[in-house]
Structure formats: C-alpha cells, structure tokens
Design a protein around this motif. Structure first.
Motif, PDB file in Angstrom:
ATOM      1  N   TRP A  70      20.780  -7.817  19.373  1.00 15.98           N
ATOM      2  CA  TRP A  70      20.423  -6.555  19.615  1.00 15.98           C
ATOM      3  C   TRP A  70      18.999  -5.884  19.744  1.00 15.98           C
ATOM      4  O   TRP A  70      17.736  -5.346  19.844  1.00 15.98           O
ATOM      5  CB  TRP A  70      21.757  -5.744  18.582  1.00 15.98           C
ATOM      6  N   SER A 223      30.722  -0.381  18.965  1.00 19.22           N
ATOM      7  CA  SER A 223      30.194  -0.694  18.646  1.00 19.22           C
ATOM      8  C   SER A 223      29.881  -2.103  17.726  1.00 19.22           C
ATOM      9  O   SER A 223      30.135  -3.266  18.335  1.00 19.22           O
ATOM     10  CB  SER A 223      28.739  -0.101  18.170  1.00 19.22           C
ATOM     11  N   MET A 252      23.125  -4.974  24.667  1.00 17.76           N
ATOM     12  CA  MET A 252      23.176  -3.872  24.221  1.00 17.76           C
ATOM     13  C   MET A 252      21.853  -3.457  24.061  1.00 17.76           C
ATOM     14  O   MET A 252      21.932  -2.158  24.070  1.00 17.76           O
ATOM     15  CB  MET A 252      23.899  -3.996  23.132  1.00 17.76           C
TER      16      MET A 252
END
Length: 544
Positions: A70, A223, A252
């Motif tokens: 991420w 998340s 993401m």
C-alpha cells in the motif's frame, strides 16, 4: 491466564523497547532491544508460548505485506524495476541454490530440501529493521526506495520458494516442469486473487458509502480485513496468499488516488495502521527472544546428531550462513551496478542518477540486507511432523539458525552502516525535487482558482455586501492554505464565518483533487501525493 499475561507482557515490551531506544545514548536498533526483552520475558514466565505455525503465519504476515504494498512508492518500483527484480528474484534463487548446498554440505543431518527451505526463508530482507538502525544516519531516499522495493517482492519470492522446498521435504517429488508450473500458478493466481478481491470489495464499499454515507471506524476496519480476505481466498485456491496480500495493498494504493475517502478517515486510518505495524513487527521480535531458550536446546540436540558434541558448532554454522549471504548479495549487487553503469556510459541507457559500482556503496547495499519479521514468521511455520508422523528433520536447528541470522544481520548493520554511510555518496533525486515543486504549484493554482470562483459567486449573489470584505476573506483563506499564521481577529457574523469556512473547504477539495490528478497521470509519485494530501487533511481537520 498465563498466556494472556504473556501476551500483554509482549505488547508492553514493544512499548518499552521503543522508549528505550530514544533514551539510550548509543544507537541500538529497536529489534535488538525487543529480542532481549523477549528473552527476559521467557525467563520470567519460565515457559514459552506454544505456536501454531499456520495460525502464526496467517495472523502476522498478511497485514504487514499488505501495508508494504500500500505505502511503497510506485514510481520507485517503476524507476528501479530492473534492480528490484534482480535483488528480489535472481538473488533469491541464487541464495536458495547456493546457500542450500552450503548448509547441506556443512550439516549432513539437514536434508537438502530442508536446507533449501532454510536458505529460502532467510533470503527476504526487512527495510523496517534497516530504518530503525539508520535513524541517526539516514539512508538516501533512492537507496531506501530500492531496499523497500526489493523487500516487497523478495518477501513473495522467498516465501514461495520456501513453500516449494517444504513441500519437497514433506515427501513430494521435484521436477523442473512441475516446479515451474507450480511457481507460475502460485504467483499469477495469487496476484490475480489479490487484485480482484480488493477491487470487488472496494466496489461494494463504494456502493454502500454512496447510499448510506461513510463512517471512519467502519472504513478502518474494512481496510484491516482486506489483507486477510485476499490471503484466505488465495490459499483456498492453492495460490500464494502472500502475493495476494501484496497485490491487495498495491491495488488499495491505486484506489486511494480516487480521493473518495473523508479526510478524517485517512488520518485515523493512517494512525491505526502505524500502530498495527509497530505492534506486529515488535511482537515478532519479542517472540523471537521469547522462543530462543527452547530453540537453542533443540538446536543442540540436532548438532549432537551430526557427531559434534560442542555447541560452539552452532556459531560456526551461523557465521558460515551470514558470510555466504553477504557474499552472494555483494556479488549480485556489484554485477548489477557495474552492468547498469556500463549501459549508461555506452548510451544504451540514459540515467543521470546512476550510482557507480564502487565497493563501499555495494558493501552498504549488502549489509543493509537485514533479515527480520518475515524471516521469523516464515521459519516458525515449518511443520512439526512429516506426512508419516515422524518429527520434521532439523526443525529446531533451522529455526535457531534463522534466528541467529536475524540477530547477526541486525548487529552487523547497526555497527557497520552508520560509519559507512558517512563516506558514501549517492546521486540526489532531482526528479523528486521537481515533483514536489510541481505539486506545490498545482495546489496553489487549484486553490486560487477555487477561491476566485467562490468569491465571484459570493459577490454575484450578495451585491448589497461589500466586495472588499469578501476579498479580504479570500486572502485569509489563501494565507491559511499556504500554512501562514492566521491574521488578526476579524469581526464576522455567523453567516460570514460559514461563507469563509465553505470557501476554504472548497479550496482544499480543489487542491486535493489537483494532487490526485497529478498522481493518477504519473506526474508526481504516489508518495508525494500522500504527503501533500495529508497536509491538506490536517488543515481541513483543524477547521473542524
């Protein structure tokens, strides 16, 4: 109750370790302090925590690898893709083959598949540990990005190679064709599952948010669950859950560029994930120290099976492993930098920021390959028994050697990197400076445009009011967005306060969208975009 107290003690040890490294005058990396505290905890409770390898792997690795995917700079991945691929794949396979044979030759009691598994699990590096070591002598951004990119992918390649080796040790047959097919399935299916699962869940989340609104707490929980969902589905398909978690993190990060989340959600989510990363990484090192006494006893028994009755042979094995790892890494890095520099000199590759393959820089890159959380998490998943129920050969010795490699690599880097970094020059990232300036200009232009539009609307809809008052309001808004101190207090009624707040919020939204647009069109890196958006989020939250 003892297990609960033991778990709470480990969390407290993580907290204490991060305080101690700031108090102690000498530079000691937090992982080493955490290992020592874990060792003391084991002595205090007089027993170790019994680990379920599969559960341990499932709980610790998906969120850590998801976060790596991420947050890593995608521009760095693209810019240094060749170097990252060399270190993350070619070096890993060389390590598995070379170190595996060295271990089997040095320790005949360790079967070759087990030696390959041990070599595979010590191949992934840990940039978090490097950052802890170099907090007082920071690594250059380009070098740090290269290490982070390598870590992201060698986690995957090392763990996939580890699982193939473990399957072979459990009695499976080996052929190049089947191994290649298995590797491709693990890799491609794992990546596909991570991407599709994340995109599907994000689509459902967006539909829900558009209909019922966004709740920061629920968004954070969403998340946190994403990496586990991707990992679980990939494992059900016998693909790589590790790669699925990494792919989910990368997906993401691209979804984040849409800018759909609220500022409060982004700020709170970052804080929660920082805490998760700190806790999981810290607990893994504390757990390493807590397991060391039992691991050491088991390793001594395996050494005696080889015909050596002196535990000092454990040190010989560990030194041989660490020396081989550094040597293989040194040769691979030197060959890559030498080839890259050669292509640049003959005009086949244009790169003004290419570093020379001087031995000191190569040594820095070699020593900076510190092993950490992924190595520990992976080696703990070695099966307890074979398919026939007999004990897994040399399991305790493999865990002990992997643990020693982690400790020795941390010690070596903490002692050698700070003095080496003072004498190593690395090309400055002029591209980053240009991108920061481009982002700053975009923020100023977008906010100014938004303020001008809102100002015109106010003057048009309120012709009876003083235009000078609205102009002063616009100046204050632009001053606040430029992070300048607020001006003297201004007498305003509630309506004017609401108008000024609306003007500032509209300007922030316009500036944030301009930053995301630059990131989506690859004019700035996602890393710079996150930094700029965070500043804008802080301003928006300050207004609230």
């Amino acid at each position: 109750m003892d297990d609960v107290n033991l778990t709470l003690s480990m969390l407290a040890a993580v907290l204490i370790s991060n305080s101690l490294v700031k108090i102690i005058p000498i530079a000691i990396p937090a992982p080493l302090v955490q290992i020592l505290l874990g060792f003391l905890i084991a002595g205090w409770f007089n027993h170790g925590m019994t680990l379920n390898p599969d559960l341990f792997f499932y709980l610790f690795l998906p969120p850590l690898l998801f976060l790596d995917g991420w947050r890593i700079s995608k521009e760095s991945l693209i810019r240094d893709r060749i170097g990252i691929l060399v270190l993350a794949f070619i070096l890993v396979f060389l390590t598995v083959f070379g170190l595996g044979h060295v271990l089997h030759w040095l320790i005949p009691a360790m079967p070759l598949p087990v030696a390959f598994a041990l070599a595979a699990i010590v191949s992934p590096t840990d940039p978090v540990a490097v950052s802890a070591i170099t907090r007082r002598v920071p690594l250059p951004p380009r070098l740090q990005a290269l290490l982070e990119g390598e870590s992201l992918f060698n986690d995957a390649s090392g763990l996939v190679a580890f699982r193939l080796a473990v399957a072979l040790a459990l009695g499976g047959s080996f052929s190049v064709t089947s191994a290649s097919q298995n590797f491709l399935w693990l890799t491609l299916a794992g990546l596909a599952v991570g991407v599709m699962t994340t995109r599907a869940l994000l689509l459902l989340r967006n539909l829900f948010v558009r209909r019922w609104g966004e709740e920061p707490g629920a968004e954070i929980l969403f998340s946190l669950l994403l990496p586990f969902a991707s990992y679980f589905l990939a494992e059900q398909l016998e693909a790589s859950g590790i790669l699925a978690a990494v792919a989910a993190g990368v997906t993401m990060s691209y979804a984040e560029l849409s800018g759909n989340a609220l500022a409060a959600t982004r700020m709170q989510r970052k804080t929660v994930w920082d805490t998760v990363q700190l806790s999981l990484n810290g607990i893994m090192f504390v757990l390493l120290g807590e397991q060391l006494p039992a691991i050491f006893r088991g390793a001594i028994e395996v050494v005696q099976e080889t015909g050596h009755h002196n535990p000092a042979w454990l040190l010989v094995y560990a030194v041989a492993m660490c020396t081989t790892l550094i040597l293989l890494r040194f040769l691979c890095v030197y060959a890559y930098l030498w080839l890259r520099r050669g292509l640049s000199l003959v005009g086949l590759r244009h790169d003004d920021e290419t570093a020379q393959a001087n031995p000191r820089l190569v040594l820095v890159l070699s020593i900076a390959g510190v092993r950490g959380a992924v190595t520990l998490a992976g080696v703990m998943t070695l099966p307890l028994t074979l398919a026939d129920g007999s004990p897994f050969p040399a399991r305790d010795l493999a865990i002990f050697l992997a643990s020693v490699v982690i400790i020795v690599s941390l010690l070596t880097a903490s002692l050698a990197l700070p003095p080496l970094m003072k004498r190593v020059s690395f090309p400055a990232l002029r591209r980053r400076q240009d991108q920061e300036e481009r982002a700053e200009q975009a923020v100023r232009y977008a906010s100014a445009q938004s303020v001008a539009q809102t100002l015109n609307e106010l003057i048009t809809h309120n012709p009876e009011s003083s235009g000078a008052r609205y102009t002063a309001m616009a100046d204050r808004v632009l001053s606040n967005l430029a992070h300048s101190p607020d001006g003297d207090g201004v007498d305003q009624d509630l309506a004017e306060q609401a108008q000024e707040k609306n003007m500032q919020i509209q300007a922030i939204h316009a500036a944030r969208e301009a930053v995301y647009t630059l990131a989506r069109t690859h004019q700035i890196s996602d890393e710079i975009a996150r930094e700029r958006v965070r500043l804008l989020d802080l301003i928006e939250l300050r207004m609230s």
